[in-house]
Structures are given as structure tokens and as C-alpha cells.
Design a protein around this motif. Sequence first.
Motif, PDB file in Angstrom:
ATOM      1  N   GLY A   1       0.803  -1.189   0.000  1.00 13.61           N
ATOM      2  CA  GLY A   1       0.000   0.000   0.000  1.00 13.61           C
ATOM      3  C   GLY A   1       0.841   1.246   0.000  1.00 13.61           C
ATOM      4  O   GLY A   1       2.069   1.220  -0.054  1.00 13.61           O
ATOM      5  N   VAL A   2       0.150   2.346   0.070  1.00  9.94           N
ATOM      6  CA  VAL A   2       0.763   3.663   0.061  1.00  9.94           C
ATOM      7  C   VAL A   2       0.560   4.295   1.431  1.00  9.94           C
ATOM      8  O   VAL A   2      -0.523   4.216   2.004  1.00  9.94           O
ATOM      9  CB  VAL A   2       0.121   4.553  -1.032  1.00  9.94           C
ATOM     10  N   ILE A   3       1.592   4.905   1.970  1.00 10.76           N
ATOM     11  CA  ILE A   3       1.492   5.600   3.246  1.00 10.76           C
ATOM     12  C   ILE A   3       0.775   6.921   3.008  1.00 10.76           C
ATOM     13  O   ILE A   3       1.226   7.747   2.223  1.00 10.76           O
ATOM     14  CB  ILE A   3       2.892   5.846   3.855  1.00 10.76           C
ATOM     15  N   VAL A   4      -0.352   7.118   3.695  1.00  7.76           N
ATOM     16  CA  VAL A   4      -1.115   8.358   3.534  1.00  7.76           C
ATOM     17  C   VAL A   4      -1.056   9.236   4.778  1.00  7.76           C
ATOM     18  O   VAL A   4      -1.363  10.422   4.706  1.00  7.76           O
ATOM     19  CB  VAL A   4      -2.588   8.082   3.147  1.00  7.76           C
ATOM     20  N   ASN A   5      -0.671   8.674   5.930  1.00  4.68           N
ATOM     21  CA  ASN A   5      -0.601   9.436   7.178  1.00  4.68           C
ATOM     22  C   ASN A   5       0.740   9.120   7.849  1.00  4.68           C
ATOM     23  O   ASN A   5       0.901   8.060   8.460  1.00  4.68           O
ATOM     24  CB  ASN A   5      -1.776   9.071   8.082  1.00  4.68           C
ATOM     25  N   ILE A   6       1.681  10.034   7.728  1.00  2.00           N
ATOM     26  CA  ILE A   6       3.036   9.803   8.232  1.00  2.00           C
ATOM     27  C   ILE A   6       3.049   9.606   9.748  1.00  2.00           C
ATOM     28  O   ILE A   6       3.727   8.721  10.260  1.00  2.00           O
ATOM     29  CB  ILE A   6       3.982  10.944   7.800  1.00  2.00           C
ATOM     30  N   ASP A   7       2.282  10.420  10.477  1.00  2.00           N
ATOM     31  CA  ASP A   7       2.277  10.293  11.939  1.00  2.00           C
ATOM     32  C   ASP A   7       1.681   8.965  12.389  1.00  2.00           C
ATOM     33  O   ASP A   7       2.197   8.328  13.314  1.00  2.00           O
ATOM     34  CB  ASP A   7       1.539  11.466  12.584  1.00  2.00           C
ATOM     35  N   ALA A   8       0.608   8.518  11.752  1.00  2.00           N
ATOM     36  CA  ALA A   8       0.017   7.220  12.099  1.00  2.00           C
ATOM     37  C   ALA A   8       1.006   6.093  11.792  1.00  2.00           C
ATOM     38  O   ALA A   8       1.156   5.156  12.578  1.00  2.00           O
ATOM     39  CB  ALA A   8      -1.289   7.008  11.342  1.00  2.00           C
ATOM     40  N   CYS A   9       1.699   6.205  10.682  1.00  2.00           N
ATOM     41  CA  CYS A   9       2.695   5.199  10.303  1.00  2.00           C
ATOM     42  C   CYS A   9       3.833   5.188  11.314  1.00  2.00           C
ATOM     43  O   CYS A   9       4.281   4.120  11.752  1.00  2.00           O
ATOM     44  CB  CYS A   9       3.210   5.476   8.893  1.00  2.00           C
ATOM     45  N   LYS A  10       4.300   6.357  11.704  1.00  2.00           N
ATOM     46  CA  LYS A  10       5.358   6.475  12.719  1.00  2.00           C
ATOM     47  C   LYS A  10       4.943   5.786  14.008  1.00  2.00           C
ATOM     48  O   LYS A  10       5.717   5.034  14.605  1.00  2.00           O
ATOM     49  CB  LYS A  10       5.679   7.938  12.998  1.00  2.00           C
ATOM     50  N   ASN A  11       3.701   6.000  14.435  1.00  2.00           N
ATOM     51  CA  ASN A  11       3.205   5.383  15.669  1.00  2.00           C
ATOM     52  C   ASN A  11       3.181   3.861  15.571  1.00  2.00           C
ATOM     53  O   ASN A  11       3.554   3.164  16.514  1.00  2.00           O
ATOM     54  CB  ASN A  11       1.816   5.919  16.017  1.00  2.00           C
ATOM     55  N   VAL A  12       2.762   3.344  14.429  1.00  2.00           N
ATOM     56  CA  VAL A  12       2.736   1.890  14.221  1.00  2.00           C
ATOM     57  C   VAL A  12       4.158   1.332  14.233  1.00  2.00           C
ATOM     58  O   VAL A  12       4.416   0.285  14.826  1.00  2.00           O
ATOM     59  CB  VAL A  12       1.995   1.532  12.912  1.00  2.00           C
ATOM     60  N   ILE A  13       5.074   2.019  13.577  1.00  2.00           N
ATOM     61  CA  ILE A  13       6.480   1.583  13.547  1.00  2.00           C
ATOM     62  C   ILE A  13       7.030   1.517  14.964  1.00  2.00           C
ATOM     63  O   ILE A  13       7.655   0.525  15.360  1.00  2.00           O
ATOM     64  CB  ILE A  13       7.338   2.521  12.663  1.00  2.00           C
ATOM     65  N   GLN A  14       6.797   2.571  15.741  1.00  2.00           N
ATOM     66  CA  GLN A  14       7.311   2.602  17.111  1.00  2.00           C
ATOM     67  C   GLN A  14       6.697   1.499  17.969  1.00  2.00           C
ATOM     68  O   GLN A  14       7.411   0.801  18.694  1.00  2.00           O
ATOM     69  CB  GLN A  14       7.056   3.976  17.734  1.00  2.00           C
ATOM     70  N   LYS A  15       5.389   1.312  17.885  1.00  2.00           N
ATOM     71  CA  LYS A  15       4.712   0.295  18.696  1.00  2.00           C
ATOM     72  C   LYS A  15       5.181  -1.105  18.309  1.00  2.00           C
ATOM     73  O   LYS A  15       5.498  -1.935  19.167  1.00  2.00           O
ATOM     74  CB  LYS A  15       3.187   0.421  18.527  1.00  2.00           C
ATOM     75  N   THR A  16       5.234  -1.378  17.031  1.00  2.00           N
ATOM     76  CA  THR A  16       5.661  -2.693  16.547  1.00  2.00           C
ATOM     77  C   THR A  16       7.105  -2.968  16.942  1.00  2.00           C
ATOM     78  O   THR A  16       7.437  -4.073  17.378  1.00  2.00           O
ATOM     79  CB  THR A  16       5.504  -2.767  15.012  1.00  2.00           C
ATOM     80  N   SER A  17       7.959  -1.965  16.818  1.00  2.00           N
ATOM     81  CA  SER A  17       9.372  -2.135  17.174  1.00  2.00           C
ATOM     82  C   SER A  17       9.532  -2.364  18.673  1.00  2.00           C
ATOM     83  O   SER A  17      10.331  -3.202  19.093  1.00  2.00           O
ATOM     84  CB  SER A  17      10.176  -0.914  16.744  1.00  2.00           C
ATOM     85  N   GLU A  18       8.779  -1.634  19.476  1.00  2.00           N
ATOM     86  CA  GLU A  18       8.836  -1.833  20.930  1.00  2.00           C
ATOM     87  C   GLU A  18       8.419  -3.256  21.298  1.00  2.00           C
ATOM     88  O   GLU A  18       9.070  -3.902  22.130  1.00  2.00           O
ATOM     89  CB  GLU A  18       7.941  -0.815  21.644  1.00  2.00           C
ATOM     90  N   ASP A  19       7.357  -3.751  20.679  1.00  2.00           N
ATOM     91  CA  ASP A  19       6.897  -5.119  20.939  1.00  2.00           C
ATOM     92  C   ASP A  19       7.961  -6.134  20.529  1.00  2.00           C
ATOM     93  O   ASP A  19       8.242  -7.093  21.260  1.00  2.00           O
ATOM     94  CB  ASP A  19       5.590  -5.407  20.198  1.00  2.00           C
ATOM     95  N   ALA A  20       8.570  -5.914  19.371  1.00  2.00           N
ATOM     96  CA  ALA A  20       9.612  -6.827  18.886  1.00  2.00           C
ATOM     97  C   ALA A  20      10.836  -6.785  19.796  1.00  2.00           C
ATOM     98  O   ALA A  20      11.444  -7.822  20.078  1.00  2.00           O
ATOM     99  CB  ALA A  20      10.003  -6.474  17.451  1.00  2.00           C
ATOM    100  N   GLU A  21      11.196  -5.609  20.257  1.00  2.00           N
ATOM    101  CA  GLU A  21      12.346  -5.466  21.159  1.00  2.00           C
ATOM    102  C   GLU A  21      12.106  -6.230  22.465  1.00  2.00           C
ATOM    103  O   GLU A  21      13.014  -6.903  22.972  1.00  2.00           O
ATOM    104  CB  GLU A  21      12.601  -3.990  21.472  1.00  2.00           C
TER     105      GLU A  21
END
Length: 170
Positions: free
Chosen positions: A1-21
Motif C-alpha cells: 500500500g501507500v502511506i497516507v498518514n506519516i504520523d500514524a505510520c510512525k506510531n505503528v512503527i514505534q509500537k511494533t518495534s517496541e513489541d519486537a524489542e
Amino acid sequence: GVIVNIDACKNVIQKTSEDAELMAGVQVVSVFTAIGGSQIESLNSRGNCCVDPSGKNRSIEISENTKARAIESAKAVIIPSDKTLLHVIPQEYFVDGTSTQNPLKTFGVRLDACVHLVLASLTAYSTIQECMSRANYYLNSIMLKTLASTTATIHNDEMELGSILIDMGG
């Protein structure tokens, strides 16, 4: 897909990375990302160079530098202003008209390089960079999705033996 909301994407990246860490017990500091789908275009190109850099047209041994010059020649295509060059994938070489997969250590006068150029949407590429920056991660590379999958799962010796990865899609 295409990223349409940079801040929402940033939040998902941070949450997913924290969970993985937490699960892996390591801290993520840098990332590789992938891009694919409609944001990608590709084309084949061919370039060539004289093997003898002095221009004397002598048959001499082909070096890494000679390969690099032939590939640079193949990259000399007009790239639209809304695209960025993502990958240059060598496909085949010709030494004085004879096909070879690896011209190193052979002798010749002229080297041709056939390459596959992968272009990405500049907007999509820049958006990925911005998302990773806002998420406070160092971005190592943005790769074509299929190459990223292969790089992450198949070892070099397996690739040399002819292994393939079949990506069935989402």
C-alpha cells in the motif's frame, strides 16, 4: 500500500518495534525497509566501455574497475523526475560480443553490461524516509520488496546453488 498518514505510520512503527524489542530482548537502532507494488517500475539497459582505459584499443584483462565503468554506462538513462534509482542489477556481460556471466580475469577490448534498473516513486521513497526519521530510527536502506525478502531469508551460498524464494503475496 501507500502511506497516507506519516504520523500514524510512525506510531505503528514505534509500537511494533517496541513489541519486537521486548520479545527479542534487543534494542532496534537501525532498519532496512522495503517498497513494492505500484510504486515500482523497471527497465533493462545496456552500456559498454573500452577495457583499456588508455584508449589504445588493446586486449587487456578485465578488472572490477572495468565492470564498474560498463555498469555506469548502462545506468546513463533518463530517469523521470518523479522516480529514484533503487537498484542496478547486472544480468549479463559481453566481452567483444561473447556472452559471459562474470567477465573478470578474461581478456578483451570492449565490455558490454546488460543491467536491470529498478526505479521507485520518489514520493513513496521520501515518505518512507520521513516515517523512519520521525520514528527515530536510522534507515540503512530501502530495498525492492522481493529482494528484501530474499536477502532476509536465503543465505548467499544457497543463492549460488540456485535456491529460489516464492513469494505468494499478501
